[in-house]
Motif scaffolding. Structure first.
Motif, mmCIF file in Angstrom:
data_model
loop_
_atom_site.group_PDB
_atom_site.id
_atom_site.type_symbol
_atom_site.label_atom_id
_atom_site.label_comp_id
_atom_site.label_asym_id
_atom_site.label_seq_id
_atom_site.Cartn_x
_atom_site.Cartn_y
_atom_site.Cartn_z
ATOM 1 N N ARG A 1 0.826 -1.208 0.000
ATOM 2 C CA ARG A 1 0.000 0.000 0.000
ATOM 3 C C ARG A 1 0.856 1.253 0.000
ATOM 4 O O ARG A 1 1.974 1.250 0.528
ATOM 5 C CB ARG A 1 -0.946 0.001 1.211
ATOM 6 N N CYS A 2 0.312 2.318 -0.580
ATOM 7 C CA CYS A 2 1.040 3.580 -0.629
ATOM 8 C C CYS A 2 0.046 4.734 -0.548
ATOM 9 O O CYS A 2 -1.107 4.605 -0.977
ATOM 10 C CB CYS A 2 1.866 3.686 -1.911
ATOM 11 N N ASN A 3 0.496 5.860 0.017
ATOM 12 C CA ASN A 3 -0.359 7.039 0.132
ATOM 13 C C ASN A 3 -0.103 8.042 -0.978
ATOM 14 O O ASN A 3 -0.643 9.144 -0.950
ATOM 15 C CB ASN A 3 -0.198 7.701 1.507
ATOM 16 N N LEU A 4 0.730 7.674 -1.960
ATOM 17 C CA LEU A 4 0.902 8.472 -3.171
ATOM 18 C C LEU A 4 0.470 7.627 -4.369
ATOM 19 O O LEU A 4 0.332 6.412 -4.274
ATOM 20 C CB LEU A 4 2.362 8.916 -3.337
ATOM 21 N N ARG A 5 0.296 8.289 -5.497
ATOM 22 C CA ARG A 5 -0.059 7.604 -6.743
ATOM 23 C C ARG A 5 0.853 8.116 -7.852
ATOM 24 O O ARG A 5 0.417 8.707 -8.832
ATOM 25 C CB ARG A 5 -1.533 7.859 -7.114
ATOM 26 N N PRO B 1 -1.518 3.629 -11.546
ATOM 27 C CA PRO B 1 -2.556 4.508 -12.082
ATOM 28 C C PRO B 1 -3.219 5.323 -10.981
ATOM 29 O O PRO B 1 -3.047 5.051 -9.792
ATOM 30 C CB PRO B 1 -3.555 3.532 -12.720
ATOM 31 N N ALA B 2 -3.992 6.334 -11.381
ATOM 32 C CA ALA B 2 -4.613 7.251 -10.418
ATOM 33 C C ALA B 2 -5.514 6.521 -9.433
ATOM 34 O O ALA B 2 -5.593 6.885 -8.255
ATOM 35 C CB ALA B 2 -5.407 8.319 -11.174
ATOM 36 N N GLY C 1 22.834 18.066 3.931
ATOM 37 C CA GLY C 1 23.815 17.052 4.296
ATOM 38 C C GLY C 1 23.464 15.674 3.792
ATOM 39 O O GLY C 1 23.809 14.671 4.423
ATOM 40 N N ALA C 2 22.801 15.619 2.649
ATOM 41 C CA ALA C 2 22.327 14.348 2.111
ATOM 42 C C ALA C 2 23.066 13.978 0.836
ATOM 43 O O ALA C 2 23.665 14.832 0.161
ATOM 44 C CB ALA C 2 20.826 14.411 1.831
ATOM 45 N N GLN C 3 23.027 12.706 0.504
ATOM 46 C CA GLN C 3 23.559 12.220 -0.762
ATOM 47 C C GLN C 3 22.388 11.994 -1.717
ATOM 48 O O GLN C 3 21.514 11.178 -1.444
ATOM 49 C CB GLN C 3 24.326 10.906 -0.564
ATOM 50 N N LEU C 4 22.360 12.729 -2.819
ATOM 51 C CA LEU C 4 21.313 12.552 -3.820
ATOM 52 C C LEU C 4 21.706 11.428 -4.756
ATOM 53 O O LEU C 4 22.859 11.327 -5.185
ATOM 54 C CB LEU C 4 21.103 13.845 -4.607
ATOM 55 N N ARG C 5 20.742 10.566 -5.073
ATOM 56 C CA ARG C 5 20.973 9.478 -6.007
ATOM 57 C C ARG C 5 19.911 9.541 -7.097
ATOM 58 O O ARG C 5 18.718 9.376 -6.826
ATOM 59 C CB ARG C 5 20.935 8.132 -5.292
ATOM 60 N N PHE C 6 20.358 9.798 -8.314
ATOM 61 C CA PHE C 6 19.450 9.820 -9.460
ATOM 62 C C PHE C 6 19.295 8.408 -10.006
ATOM 63 O O PHE C 6 20.266 7.659 -10.126
ATOM 64 C CB PHE C 6 19.997 10.734 -10.560
ATOM 65 N N ILE C 7 18.068 8.057 -10.349
ATOM 66 C CA ILE C 7 17.748 6.696 -10.786
ATOM 67 C C ILE C 7 17.119 6.748 -12.177
ATOM 68 O O ILE C 7 16.180 7.519 -12.418
ATOM 69 C CB ILE C 7 16.763 6.026 -9.802
ATOM 70 N N GLU C 8 17.644 5.952 -13.088
ATOM 71 C CA GLU C 8 16.985 5.812 -14.383
ATOM 72 C C GLU C 8 15.618 5.160 -14.189
ATOM 73 O O GLU C 8 15.491 4.207 -13.410
ATOM 74 C CB GLU C 8 17.817 4.939 -15.321
ATOM 75 N N GLN C 9 14.618 5.679 -14.886
ATOM 76 C CA GLN C 9 13.285 5.090 -14.774
ATOM 77 C C GLN C 9 13.306 3.686 -15.366
ATOM 78 O O GLN C 9 13.818 3.449 -16.461
ATOM 79 C CB GLN C 9 12.254 5.945 -15.503
ATOM 80 N N MET C 10 12.734 2.739 -14.616
ATOM 81 C CA MET C 10 12.782 1.333 -15.015
ATOM 82 C C MET C 10 11.388 0.831 -15.404
ATOM 83 O O MET C 10 10.380 1.406 -14.996
ATOM 84 C CB MET C 10 13.344 0.494 -13.865
ATOM 85 N N PRO C 11 11.323 -0.252 -16.173
ATOM 86 C CA PRO C 11 10.029 -0.806 -16.603
ATOM 87 C C PRO C 11 9.358 -1.589 -15.481
ATOM 88 O O PRO C 11 9.286 -2.825 -15.500
ATOM 89 C CB PRO C 11 10.409 -1.703 -17.784
ATOM 90 N N LEU C 12 8.836 -0.846 -14.501
ATOM 91 C CA LEU C 12 8.193 -1.467 -13.346
ATOM 92 C C LEU C 12 6.878 -0.785 -12.996
ATOM 93 O O LEU C 12 6.398 -0.911 -11.871
ATOM 94 C CB LEU C 12 9.139 -1.422 -12.133
ATOM 95 N N ASP C 13 6.296 -0.053 -13.933
ATOM 96 C CA ASP C 13 5.038 0.635 -13.678
ATOM 97 C C ASP C 13 3.867 -0.317 -13.880
ATOM 98 O O ASP C 13 3.930 -1.251 -14.687
ATOM 99 C CB ASP C 13 4.882 1.840 -14.606
ATOM 100 N N ALA C 14 2.799 -0.072 -13.126
ATOM 101 C CA ALA C 14 1.639 -0.968 -13.195
ATOM 102 C C ALA C 14 0.968 -0.941 -14.555
ATOM 103 O O ALA C 14 0.396 -1.938 -14.994
ATOM 104 C CB ALA C 14 0.627 -0.586 -12.110
ATOM 105 N N GLY C 15 1.037 0.210 -15.251
ATOM 106 C CA GLY C 15 0.378 0.323 -16.542
ATOM 107 C C GLY C 15 1.202 -0.153 -17.712
ATOM 108 O O GLY C 15 0.728 -0.151 -18.856
ATOM 109 N N HIS C 16 2.465 -0.577 -17.458
ATOM 110 C CA HIS C 16 3.368 -1.053 -18.504
ATOM 111 C C HIS C 16 3.501 -0.029 -19.636
ATOM 112 O O HIS C 16 3.472 -0.378 -20.817
ATOM 113 C CB HIS C 16 2.892 -2.399 -19.057
#
Length: 333
Positions: A24-28, A34-35, A188-203
């Protein structure tokens, strides 16, 4: 090695376990689901805390040294602090398990200290934009202020390194990359950029729309002096010092520069399925073994069988690649 480690056919030793506590997640987020969301796993099918602790103990006996708690959104698990409290004393190969969490930060402002006191070692917090309007569009929720308060609370605990994860996307946030680095440096944080991966529910993932690791480095190099750090090891992020340090920024180029050859991770879903790769098409049902009364030796055997069957790579570039049936929210990071 002692002979107890989880070693696959390619000699990779697995020492990192990702445990999803909920789907479960509180964001979409548009790149995740999907929404209207996705069907949630029925609660009776989720692992209980006792089951999580038992499995973690078996994994620790097999050489696992680090556990990352994921989701969905793990802060939605009501007994999260208890999970951390019970995981952190479990003895692994190098001493007590190192327990960290990946979260969207919503609600962390009231729970960060509790989690630190329970034995948490580190926070990873997702933040894809600093603009409230853009955050609301991307996540379909107007919650940026909540996330920023969560980051401040994590920083206040003093746990380091504090990591901020950003998925870079064309036409969405690719004009904010340098702003996000400055924000991370200020906190004081380390930012990590991530390539978008094929893991979305809508494919709907498309390589053509993906911001690559090279794209990210080119954008950052126009503003900062970057220098690659050595000794990456099994770290998924290639780190770079920013303007000579001490700030570093990471790039996780899972698609264009995969690091499968050094992968040391396995994943346990919230309903007790073991996945030997983020993109695996198959799973091993550890929950069924637990609930049928199987002894630890049988569970250990199933874990070893899964790790032995791990492929050399995720195969995104293979013509026959198929996206996993589960979306990222149901797999766990």
């Amino acid at each position: 090695m002692t002979g107890r480690e989880l070693v696959d056919r390619f000699g990779r030793v697995h020492r990192d376990l990702r445990i999803s506590l909920t789907d479960r997640c509180n964001l979409r987020c548009t790149y995740c689901m999907p929404a209207e969301g996705v069907p949630w796993i029925p609660r009776p099918e989720l692992l209980t805390t006792d089951e999580i602790i038992r499995l973690a103990s078996v994994f620790a006996s097999l050489g696992i040294v680090e556990v990352r708690l994921t989701g969905g959104e793990p802060l939605l698990r009501p007994d999260l602090a208890d999970v951390v409290h019970r995981l952190s004393p479990i003895e692994g190969a190098d001493g007590p398990l190192r327990v960290s969490i990946t979260t969207n930060g919503i609600g962390l402002d009231t729970r960060a200290r509790e989690l630190a006191d329970a034995g948490l070692e580190r926070f990873n917090i997702s933040l894809d934009t600093l603009r409230p309007d853009r955050f609301a569009t991307l996540t379909r929720r107007d919650r940026l202020d909540d996330v920023l308060r969560g980051i401040a609370a994590a920083q206040a605990t003093g746990l380091t390194p504090l990591k901020i994860n950003t998925v870079a996307m064309h036409g969405v946030n690719d004009d904010e990359l340098t702003d996000l680095v400055r924000f991370a440096r200020e906190h004081g944080a380390q930012l990590r950029f991530i390539e978008q991966m094929p893991l979305d529910a809508g494919h709907t993932w498309s390589r053509a729309q993906m911001v690559t690791g090279d794209d990210i480095l080119a954008a950052l190099s126009a503003e900062f002096a970057l220098s690659a750090c050595d000794d990456r090891g099994s770290n998924p992020a290639q780190l770079y010092t920013v303007d000579g340090g001490p700030t570093t920024v990471g790039v996780i180029a899972s698609v264009t520069a995969p690091f499968c050859g050094s992968c040391d991770r396995v994943r346990l879903t919230a309903d007790g399925q073991l996945r030997n790769c983020l993109f695996a098409r198959g799973e091993s049902d550890l929950r069924a073994l637990l609930r049928s009364g199987a002894p630890d030796e049988r569970i250990e055997s199933a874990i070893r069988e899964s790790v032995t069957a791990k492929l050399a790579g995720h195969g995104i570039d293979d013509p026959g690649f198929l996206q996993p049936d589960r979306p990222m929210s149901a797999i766990g990071g």
